[in-house]
Motif scaffolding. Structure first.
Motif, PDB file in Angstrom:
ATOM      1  N   THR A 121      18.903   6.373 -14.183  1.00 57.40           N
ATOM      2  CA  THR A 121      20.235   6.373 -15.093  1.00 57.40           C
ATOM      3  C   THR A 121      21.497   6.168 -14.261  1.00 57.40           C
ATOM      4  O   THR A 121      21.553   6.555 -13.171  1.00 57.40           O
ATOM      5  CB  THR A 121      20.056   7.776 -16.063  1.00 57.40           C
ATOM      6  OG1 THR A 121      20.406   8.855 -15.072  1.00 57.40           O
ATOM      7  CG2 THR A 121      18.793   7.883 -16.393  1.00 57.40           C
ATOM      8  N   TRP A 122      22.363   5.634 -15.042  1.00 57.56           N
ATOM      9  CA  TRP A 122      23.689   5.425 -14.570  1.00 57.56           C
ATOM     10  C   TRP A 122      24.509   6.287 -15.621  1.00 57.56           C
ATOM     11  O   TRP A 122      24.289   6.059 -16.740  1.00 57.56           O
ATOM     12  CB  TRP A 122      24.120   3.921 -14.966  1.00 57.56           C
ATOM     13  CG  TRP A 122      23.538   2.818 -13.668  1.00 57.56           C
ATOM     14  CD1 TRP A 122      22.068   3.060 -13.359  1.00 57.56           C
ATOM     15  CD2 TRP A 122      24.169   2.030 -12.908  1.00 57.56           C
ATOM     16  NE1 TRP A 122      21.829   2.304 -12.456  1.00 57.56           N
ATOM     17  CE2 TRP A 122      22.976   1.538 -11.988  1.00 57.56           C
ATOM     18  CE3 TRP A 122      25.227   1.276 -12.550  1.00 57.56           C
ATOM     19  CZ2 TRP A 122      23.131   0.462 -11.082  1.00 57.56           C
ATOM     20  CZ3 TRP A 122      25.538   0.459 -11.720  1.00 57.56           C
ATOM     21  CH2 TRP A 122      24.513   0.092 -10.900  1.00 57.56           C
ATOM     22  N   ALA A 140      26.924  -3.067 -15.814  1.00 59.23           N
ATOM     23  CA  ALA A 140      25.959  -4.283 -16.054  1.00 59.23           C
ATOM     24  C   ALA A 140      24.463  -4.393 -15.613  1.00 59.23           C
ATOM     25  O   ALA A 140      23.426  -4.494 -16.179  1.00 59.23           O
ATOM     26  CB  ALA A 140      26.704  -5.653 -15.734  1.00 59.23           C
ATOM     27  N   ASP A 141      24.531  -3.787 -14.412  1.00 61.33           N
ATOM     28  CA  ASP A 141      23.059  -3.595 -13.682  1.00 61.33           C
ATOM     29  C   ASP A 141      22.124  -2.569 -14.467  1.00 61.33           C
ATOM     30  O   ASP A 141      20.881  -2.433 -14.131  1.00 61.33           O
ATOM     31  CB  ASP A 141      23.032  -3.236 -12.353  1.00 61.33           C
ATOM     32  CG  ASP A 141      23.061  -4.670 -11.498  1.00 61.33           C
ATOM     33  OD1 ASP A 141      23.012  -5.736 -12.117  1.00 61.33           O
ATOM     34  OD2 ASP A 141      23.261  -4.411 -10.225  1.00 61.33           O
ATOM     35  N   ALA A 142      22.759  -1.847 -15.182  1.00 59.06           N
ATOM     36  CA  ALA A 142      21.944  -0.568 -15.694  1.00 59.06           C
ATOM     37  C   ALA A 142      21.145  -0.692 -16.722  1.00 59.06           C
ATOM     38  O   ALA A 142      21.252  -1.579 -17.603  1.00 59.06           O
ATOM     39  CB  ALA A 142      23.094   0.765 -16.333  1.00 59.06           C
ATOM     40  N   ARG A 143      19.784  -0.508 -16.518  1.00 62.35           N
ATOM     41  CA  ARG A 143      18.630  -0.437 -17.422  1.00 62.35           C
ATOM     42  C   ARG A 143      18.511   0.890 -18.207  1.00 62.35           C
ATOM     43  O   ARG A 143      17.736   0.993 -19.131  1.00 62.35           O
ATOM     44  CB  ARG A 143      17.401  -0.931 -16.976  1.00 62.35           C
ATOM     45  CG  ARG A 143      17.611  -2.509 -16.416  1.00 62.35           C
ATOM     46  CD  ARG A 143      16.550  -2.692 -15.456  1.00 62.35           C
ATOM     47  NE  ARG A 143      15.297  -2.556 -16.153  1.00 62.35           N
ATOM     48  CZ  ARG A 143      14.198  -2.630 -15.032  1.00 62.35           C
ATOM     49  NH1 ARG A 143      14.440  -3.017 -13.953  1.00 62.35           N
ATOM     50  NH2 ARG A 143      12.886  -2.313 -15.478  1.00 62.35           N
ATOM     51  N   ALA A 144      19.173   2.084 -17.653  1.00 59.99           N
ATOM     52  CA  ALA A 144      19.163   3.170 -18.370  1.00 59.99           C
ATOM     53  C   ALA A 144      20.380   3.816 -18.200  1.00 59.99           C
ATOM     54  O   ALA A 144      20.896   3.876 -17.047  1.00 59.99           O
ATOM     55  CB  ALA A 144      18.085   3.993 -17.755  1.00 59.99           C
ATOM     56  N   GLY A 313      19.915  -2.005  -7.427  1.00 62.91           N
ATOM     57  CA  GLY A 313      20.337  -3.524  -8.242  1.00 62.91           C
ATOM     58  C   GLY A 313      19.104  -3.663  -9.269  1.00 62.91           C
ATOM     59  O   GLY A 313      18.050  -2.677  -9.268  1.00 62.91           O
ATOM     60  N   ASP A 314      19.470  -4.236 -10.203  1.00 64.65           N
ATOM     61  CA  ASP A 314      18.673  -4.286 -11.501  1.00 64.65           C
ATOM     62  C   ASP A 314      18.138  -3.039 -12.103  1.00 64.65           C
ATOM     63  O   ASP A 314      17.020  -2.719 -12.577  1.00 64.65           O
ATOM     64  CB  ASP A 314      17.393  -5.038 -11.133  1.00 64.65           C
ATOM     65  CG  ASP A 314      16.676  -5.608 -12.288  1.00 64.65           C
ATOM     66  OD1 ASP A 314      17.154  -5.781 -13.600  1.00 64.65           O
ATOM     67  OD2 ASP A 314      15.391  -5.633 -12.304  1.00 64.65           O
ATOM     68  N   GLY A 315      19.087  -2.124 -11.850  1.00 68.44           N
ATOM     69  CA  GLY A 315      18.934  -0.656 -12.465  1.00 68.44           C
ATOM     70  C   GLY A 315      18.046   0.168 -11.543  1.00 68.44           C
ATOM     71  O   GLY A 315      17.849   1.498 -12.037  1.00 68.44           O
ATOM     72  N   MET A 316      17.807  -0.112 -10.374  1.00 66.54           N
ATOM     73  CA  MET A 316      16.687   0.565  -9.784  1.00 66.54           C
ATOM     74  C   MET A 316      17.438   1.091  -8.647  1.00 66.54           C
ATOM     75  O   MET A 316      18.507   0.723  -8.151  1.00 66.54           O
ATOM     76  CB  MET A 316      15.698  -0.207  -9.106  1.00 66.54           C
ATOM     77  CG  MET A 316      14.875  -1.281 -10.321  1.00 66.54           C
ATOM     78  SD  MET A 316      13.993  -0.436 -11.449  1.00 66.54           S
ATOM     79  CE  MET A 316      12.531  -0.114 -10.538  1.00 66.54           C
TER      80      MET A 316
END
Length: 337
Positions: A121-122, A140-144, A313-316
């Motif tokens: 999470t961000w 922008a990179d966050a997926r959570a 990167g990419d939310g990871m």
């Protein structure tokens, strides 16, 4: 063994607001344990809502300096210090020292077959709704995303703003003990409509019993209500997830024991942080290998980080062995800021 203790101040990229406090910088304690040939590093922020400060953590570490002079291991450390920041810094330093000695990465001794990058999470602080929407877009990179709430009457707008900005992300909220049960009940339809997946510590710890009569449609996670392994015994059945933080439980050793105990009880497991640099994220990243939810974005919120640092990167998040806990860790992770 010899111990070195340092207190460091790290500025945040933006003010970070939670219930009752706004952070502009964080003070951290770094413990270095040396055996003459090798060294290991551990970082602690402590548990500020329990009164821990860098000064108190450093003083607590000093109480065991003579014990380290005769040699120390992680098992013995558990009986010398209570849970909290001081034990966390030393426990992680000992894990790191073991990796330097054995030239074997810490994740192997922690029972990880092969570490993988973790979706993290961000975190967005409890700012004005328009600002949290802007922050959600900026990540922008966050997926959570985890959104801090305060129970101040603006939370519904905050949640809607984040979901409108980022309809694609996993979304959790953290009440940081700022709600009453009535306030939570009133907000819950908004959370459901916004597809919130997790509600973290909505009520004050002394009000946990109120949650037992509340049939929450969203899983509830205990943060302040669960500290170390012993606190699991008294935890309200209303919580189906626990948030493990190394500063609370006293290090990686107890955190791993908490994972196994929670899993045996059928609970979900989350790993979080009290803010910190990549030196604090690396041992928590090992815990993250066993978790359902990973919240290890501390360095993302800082103006700068250590070198080498965790990779985002990419939310990871990915923590390489040369950062901490591996044969090449040590001075590079602990000294370069």
């Amino acid at each position: 063994m010899d111990i070195e203790v340092r207190v460091e101040t790290w500025p945040l990229a933006n003010p970070f607001r939670i219930t009752g406090r706004t952070y502009t910088e964080i003070d951290l304690v770094v413990a270095v344990v040396r055996d003459g040939e090798h060294e290991g590093y551990g970082e602690a922020a402590g548990v500020d809502y329990l009164g821990e400060t860098p000064t108190s953590i450093a003083a607590e570490i000093e109480t065991v300096r003579s014990a380290f002079a005769g040699g120390m291991d992680r098992t013995r450390l558990q009986s010398l210090l209570p849970i909290g920041g001081a034990r966390n810094a030393l426990d992680c330093a000992l894990w790191d020292l073991e990796g330097a000695r054995s030239r074997r990465p810490a994740w192997q001794d922690a029972g990880v077959t092969r570490p993988k990058p973790c979706l993290t999470t961000w975190t967005i602080g409890a700012d004005a709704p328009d600002l949290v929407g802007e922050r959600a877009l900026a990540f922008a990179d966050a997926r959570a995303i985890k959104l801090k709430l305060t129970g101040d009457g603006l939370d519904a707008e905050r949640v809607r703003a984040v979901r409108a900005a980022r309809p694609d992300v996993w979304l959790g909220v953290d009440g940081n003990r700022g709600f009453t049960l009535a306030g939570l009940e009133k907000l819950m339809p908004v959370l459901v409509d916004a597809r919130v997946s997790l509600v973290e510590q909505p009520l004050s710890v002394d009000l946990d019993a109120d949650l037992t009569s509340f049939a929450s449609p969203i899983p509830l996670a205990a943060d302040e209500s669960v500290q170390g392994l012993a606190s699991l015994e008294a935890l309200s059945d209303a919580f189906s997830v626990i948030n493990i933080k190394l500063d609370k439980c006293g290090g990686l050793t107890e955190a791993l024991a908490m994972v196994h105990t929670a899993r045996a009880r059928g609970m979900g497991v989350m790993v979080g942080n009290m803010l910190g640099t990549s030196l604090a994220m690396a041992p928590a990243f090992i815990v993250g290998q066993f978790c359902d939810v990973v919240d290890l974005d501390g360095p993302v919120l800082l103006r700068r980080d250590r070198v080498p640092g965790a990779q985002y990167g990419d939310g990871m998040i990915w923590c390489p062995d040369d950062l901490w806990g591996g044969p090449h860790s040590g001075a590079s992770a602990g000294l370069h800021a």
